[in-house]
Design a protein around this motif. Structure first.
Motif, PDB file in Angstrom:
ATOM      1  N   UNK A 193      21.035  20.632  33.118  1.00 38.66           N
ATOM      2  CA  UNK A 193      21.611  20.002  34.291  1.00 38.66           C
ATOM      3  C   UNK A 193      20.912  20.572  35.520  1.00 38.66           C
ATOM      4  N   UNK A 194      20.268  19.711  36.270  1.00 39.95           N
ATOM      5  CA  UNK A 194      19.559  20.179  37.456  1.00 39.95           C
ATOM      6  C   UNK A 194      20.288  19.644  38.685  1.00 39.95           C
ATOM      7  N   UNK A 195      20.934  20.533  39.414  1.00 41.01           N
ATOM      8  CA  UNK A 195      21.751  20.126  40.564  1.00 41.01           C
ATOM      9  C   UNK A 195      20.923  20.249  41.836  1.00 41.01           C
ATOM     10  N   UNK A 196      20.346  19.165  42.280  1.00 43.68           N
ATOM     11  CA  UNK A 196      19.444  19.152  43.437  1.00 43.68           C
ATOM     12  C   UNK A 196      18.478  20.332  43.400  1.00 43.68           C
ATOM     13  N   UNK A 197      17.669  20.435  42.355  1.00 44.04           N
ATOM     14  CA  UNK A 197      16.850  21.633  42.191  1.00 44.04           C
ATOM     15  C   UNK A 197      15.742  21.754  43.228  1.00 44.04           C
ATOM     16  N   UNK A 198      15.461  20.690  43.935  1.00 46.70           N
ATOM     17  CA  UNK A 198      14.320  20.764  44.851  1.00 46.70           C
ATOM     18  C   UNK A 198      14.729  20.594  46.306  1.00 46.70           C
ATOM     19  N   UNK A 199      16.027  20.601  46.572  1.00 48.40           N
ATOM     20  CA  UNK A 199      16.489  20.350  47.938  1.00 48.40           C
ATOM     21  C   UNK A 199      16.035  21.434  48.909  1.00 48.40           C
ATOM     22  N   UNK A 200      16.049  22.695  48.442  1.00 46.81           N
ATOM     23  CA  UNK A 200      15.800  23.791  49.370  1.00 46.81           C
ATOM     24  C   UNK A 200      14.338  24.229  49.401  1.00 46.81           C
ATOM     25  N   UNK A 201      13.450  23.492  48.743  1.00 44.62           N
ATOM     26  CA  UNK A 201      12.047  23.924  48.741  1.00 44.62           C
ATOM     27  C   UNK A 201      11.142  22.905  49.411  1.00 44.62           C
ATOM     28  N   UNK A 202       9.988  23.387  49.859  1.00 40.27           N
ATOM     29  CA  UNK A 202       9.090  22.496  50.590  1.00 40.27           C
ATOM     30  C   UNK A 202       8.484  21.443  49.654  1.00 40.27           C
ATOM     31  N   UNK A 203       7.958  20.380  50.253  1.00 38.35           N
ATOM     32  CA  UNK A 203       7.576  19.196  49.503  1.00 38.35           C
ATOM     33  C   UNK A 203       6.516  19.457  48.443  1.00 38.35           C
ATOM     34  N   UNK A 204       5.524  20.308  48.773  1.00 42.34           N
ATOM     35  CA  UNK A 204       4.456  20.579  47.812  1.00 42.34           C
ATOM     36  C   UNK A 204       5.013  21.257  46.577  1.00 42.34           C
ATOM     37  N   UNK A 205       5.809  22.300  46.819  1.00 38.80           N
ATOM     38  CA  UNK A 205       6.414  23.025  45.712  1.00 38.80           C
ATOM     39  C   UNK A 205       7.342  22.107  44.936  1.00 38.80           C
ATOM     40  N   UNK A 206       8.032  21.260  45.673  1.00 40.26           N
ATOM     41  CA  UNK A 206       8.957  20.304  45.070  1.00 40.26           C
ATOM     42  C   UNK A 206       8.245  19.481  43.997  1.00 40.26           C
ATOM     43  N   UNK A 207       7.054  18.981  44.338  1.00 41.81           N
ATOM     44  CA  UNK A 207       6.289  18.171  43.401  1.00 41.81           C
ATOM     45  C   UNK A 207       5.950  18.993  42.155  1.00 41.81           C
ATOM     46  N   UNK A 208       5.570  20.257  42.351  1.00 41.64           N
ATOM     47  CA  UNK A 208       5.221  21.099  41.202  1.00 41.64           C
ATOM     48  C   UNK A 208       6.425  21.331  40.304  1.00 41.64           C
ATOM     49  N   UNK A 209       7.576  21.566  40.939  1.00 44.21           N
ATOM     50  CA  UNK A 209       8.789  21.825  40.151  1.00 44.21           C
ATOM     51  C   UNK A 209       9.164  20.587  39.332  1.00 44.21           C
ATOM     52  N   UNK A 210       9.042  19.418  39.964  1.00 46.23           N
ATOM     53  CA  UNK A 210       9.380  18.181  39.259  1.00 46.23           C
ATOM     54  C   UNK A 210       8.446  17.971  38.070  1.00 46.23           C
ATOM     55  N   UNK A 211       7.150  18.238  38.274  1.00 48.76           N
ATOM     56  CA  UNK A 211       6.186  18.108  37.179  1.00 48.76           C
ATOM     57  C   UNK A 211       6.556  19.050  36.042  1.00 48.76           C
ATOM     58  N   UNK A 212       6.914  20.269  36.433  1.00 43.67           N
ATOM     59  CA  UNK A 212       7.280  21.271  35.436  1.00 43.67           C
ATOM     60  C   UNK A 212       8.460  20.796  34.594  1.00 43.67           C
ATOM     61  N   UNK A 213       9.475  20.282  35.269  1.00 45.91           N
ATOM     62  CA  UNK A 213      10.658  19.801  34.549  1.00 45.91           C
ATOM     63  C   UNK A 213      10.320  18.633  33.635  1.00 45.91           C
ATOM     64  N   UNK A 214       9.490  17.727  34.133  1.00 41.54           N
ATOM     65  CA  UNK A 214       9.162  16.556  33.340  1.00 41.54           C
ATOM     66  C   UNK A 214       8.340  16.949  32.111  1.00 41.54           C
ATOM     67  N   UNK A 215       7.405  17.887  32.306  1.00 38.80           N
ATOM     68  CA  UNK A 215       6.598  18.356  31.171  1.00 38.80           C
ATOM     69  C   UNK A 215       7.502  18.997  30.119  1.00 38.80           C
ATOM     70  N   UNK A 216       8.424  19.789  30.587  1.00 43.03           N
ATOM     71  CA  UNK A 216       9.357  20.473  29.696  1.00 43.03           C
ATOM     72  C   UNK A 216      10.145  19.449  28.876  1.00 43.03           C
TER      73      UNK A 216
END
Lengths: 345, 329
Positions: A193-216
């Motif tokens: 369960x990811x509760x707004x996992x990228x709300x508090x981070x900057x856009x570039x990092x946000x993209x990396x985190x999303x990629x990481x989650x999707x790969x996982x």
């Protein structure tokens, strides 16, 4: 179709305050299938966070699950109704972290500042070792630490061996969220369960985190419930979308259908308010008329009717529309499509 | 970390010097000196002393010298490790203070331990079960505890112990042990008597600390890291003790620095009421009689202990909280 790993049926979570009852979640239903990413989208206060907290049974008092079922299926096993488990009991605790893991909203404050991040992950690994590692001797701290280093490496944290001993405030926002994801994945949960996992981070990092989650999700087939108010993120991440408003599901369906053929007036209004680069400069962004009602002053009937451009006089203000099919795999709760399908209030 | 401690240790003599000046100025502040008080005491008891004799004594004690000379003489003696002579008792101050100081410190430490052992669990329970029956009970007890002056509590306890159980709970020793030499039996006897004054002395602090612990923990319980720990599957007690309780303790640790001196000065009144042979009554008497070197020495020792207490609480805090420890280096 696979058997859903999670079925939420008519979930109701109410907050019993001195001033009255806040119906934060009021009849929410959706399914999550193995390997599927379900995006829950809605404005602040629509009950999306409370919904997922209810799945883990960690709604803060005075909030309480007052109705509905949360059917969770381990592999091959029959479904267990999480809503019936004691929130503090061993059965529920064995599911938290081990079967269903949470990536919280604020990586900033989600780690204890006086324990190293590694320490907090080692704790989770050792706590649930019998579940993710049924055989073998008891996991020693050293082994758990080694596993944590490997987890850090797998979520793309550089210098993992050093980072394990760092405190959360010594890490950047992106690293912190990666560490959080490492912790959530540590016990190989079936559902994330990811509760707004990228709300508090900057856009570039946000993209990396999303990629990481999707790969996982692709690699291990983990099902993900992804909460956000960002429709862009939903389009990028989710297979299936649940649109919430004031504690109720307005519409749900496959991501393509929701974006290309939104049925509910609320979904349409949300999509219209996304800024695009094609629009002429200096035009006002379309907004949804009115504002979200006070939690204690819920409108009668369809919760969206006071702001709805298509509200049907005499109907929408009186009865609550039920969630009914409006297309293949797509459902909406709106009297425009099913004039006679009302829910019990 | 080491540098931090060293820095504080270097500051210690500087602080002690400043305190010594302040202490001396305060002790000297009342009008007159030891001899004027002495003459007045003699007069009230019907005897008298000639003006010449008084002058002779004043010269002998150096009370005719300017204040700063008197201060320097005191300092000179202190530098040699000599606390000087009590004007009233005509005995070395070190001898007068010695055992009484040990008893004072032991009493304060017992009070301190009592305070923490009771307040921290009570505060944790209250915060975890807010608005429960026991929480309300503790809250009422806390307010009573804070509001009751400790000498009053001492009087009530002494009276009820004597009236209902026929036990005398004054003093720190049984009559057989008052003047005995130190032995295991005497220590046991001390412990039998020490708990009551320790509780009396610590009760207000315990009440305050319970409230602080409850409030701190309630704040911490709403922090996101608690949700994380809960979502991890930890049991409620384990997660509360491991995470928020640990953080809620930090502000408490920083109170050690001022709680110890508060215990010392608080013990003055309790000791006077309960007739405890500790340093409190001695200080009170020295101040009344303007026995300035004795009073000054006692106050300076209090200051020293306070500085040490603050240092200990700072070191503890740095040890407990990596944010402080790592910021420093």
């Amino acid at each position: 179709m696979t058997t859903p790993v999670l079925e939420v049926k008519d979930l109701r979570v109410h907050f019993l305050l001195d001033e009255g009852v806040v119906r934060a979640v009021d009849g929410v239903s959706f399914d999550v299938h193995p390997g599927q990413v379900v995006g829950i989208v809605g404005e602040s206060g629509c009950g999306k966070s409370v919904t997922v907290k209810a799945i883990l049974q960690i709604v803060e008092p005075p909030g309480r699950i007052v109705g509905g079922r949360i059917l969770f299926r381990k592999d091959g096993a029959s479904a267990a109704d999480l809503a019936e488990l004691d929130p503090k009991g061993a059965a529920m605790r064995a599911i938290r972290g081990a079967e269903i893991a949470l990536i919280p909203q604020e990586p900033m404050a989600a780690f204890s500042p006086v324990h190293t991040v590694g320490d907090q992950i080692i704790e989770a690994l050792r706590l649930h070792q019998r579940q993710w590692r049924p055989e073998g001797s008891r996991l020693s701290r050293g082994e758990a630490r080694q596993l944590t280093v490997e987890l850090f490496r797998s979520v793309g944290i550089s210098m993992p061996a050093e980072r394990v001993d760092a405190y959360s405030w010594q890490l950047s926002g992106g690293l912190r969220q990666r560490a959080m994801i490492a912790m959530a994945l540590s016990c190989k949960p079936r559902l994330l369960i990811a509760d707004e996992p990228t709300t508090a981070i900057d856009v570039t990092t946000q993209a990396q985190i999303l990629t990481l989650l999707r790969d996982q999700q692709r690699r291990d087939g983990t099902a993900i419930v992804f909460i956000t108010h960002d429709l862009g993120v939903i389009a990028q991440m989710a297979h299936h979308v649940v649109v919430m408003y004031l504690g109720r599901v307005m519409e749900q369906g496959a991501v393509a259908d929701i974006f290309d053929a939104p049925k509910h007036p609320y979904t349409r209004a949300l999509l219209k308010s996304i800024p695009t680069v094609r629009v002429a400069p200096r035009t006002l962004l379309p907004t949804i008329a009115g504002s979200i009602p006070h939690p204690l002053g819920r409108p009668r009937g369809c919760p969206f009717h006071p702001r709805c451009p298509d509200a049907i006089p005499g109907i929408c203000a009186e009865r609550v529309p039920a969630l009914r099919p409006v297309g293949p795999g797509q459902r909406a709760s709106c009297f425009l499509y099913h004039r006679d399908e009302a829910d019990e209030p | 970390m080491t540098r931090y401690v060293l820095k504080r240790l270097v500051l210690l003599p500087v602080l002690l010097f400043l305190f010594s000046v302040t202490v001396f100025a305060i002790v000297q502040a009342p009008p007159g000196d030891f001899l004027t008080t002495y003459v007045a005491t003699l007069a009230s008891s019907g005897s008298s002393i000639s003006a010449e004799q008084v002058e002779a004594l004043r010269r002998e004690y150096g009370l005719d010298q300017p204040v700063w000379i008197q201060y320097l003489r005191w300092m000179e003696n202190l530098a040699k490790g000599n606390l000087g002579l009590s004007l009233e008792y005509q005995r070395p101050n070190a001898e007068l203070i010695g055992e009484r100081l040990v008893l004072t410190v032991v009493l304060a430490l017992f009070s301190f331990v009592f305070t923490w052992v009771v307040a921290v669990p009570a505060g944790i329970y209250s915060a975890m079960h807010p608005r429960s029956a026991l929480d309300y009970t503790l809250t009422i007890l806390n307010y009573v505890g804070v509001a009751t002056p400790n000498f009053m509590l001492a009087l009530v306890l002494m009276w009820s112990a004597f009236a209902y159980f026929g036990v005398s709970v004054t003093g720190l020793f049984s009559p057989d042990f008052v003047d005995a030499r130190w032995s295991v039996a005497r220590v046991v006897d001390l412990l039998k008597h020490l708990w009551l004054p320790a509780v009396v002395l610590g009760i207000a602090g315990t009440a305050r600390l319970t409230r602080v612990m409850r409030a701190n923990l309630l704040d911490e319980l709403n922090k996101p890291y608690v949700t994380t720990a809960r979502a991890k599957g930890l049991s409620e007690w384990r997660l509360v003790l491991r995470y928020p309780a640990r953080l809620a303790l930090n502000p408490l640790v920083s109170t050690i620095g001022w709680y110890l001196p508060a215990l010392f000065s608080g013990s003055l009144i309790v000791a006077t009421v309960m007739n405890l042979p500790n340093i409190g009554p001695l200080l009170l008497r020295a101040l009344i009689n303007q026995d300035m070197y004795l009073a000054g020495s006692i106050l300076l020792i209090y200051c020293f202990l306070t500085i040490v207490g603050t240092l200990i609480s700072d070191i503890l805090l740095a040890w407990l909280d990596p944010r402080i420890r790592l910021e420093e280096s």
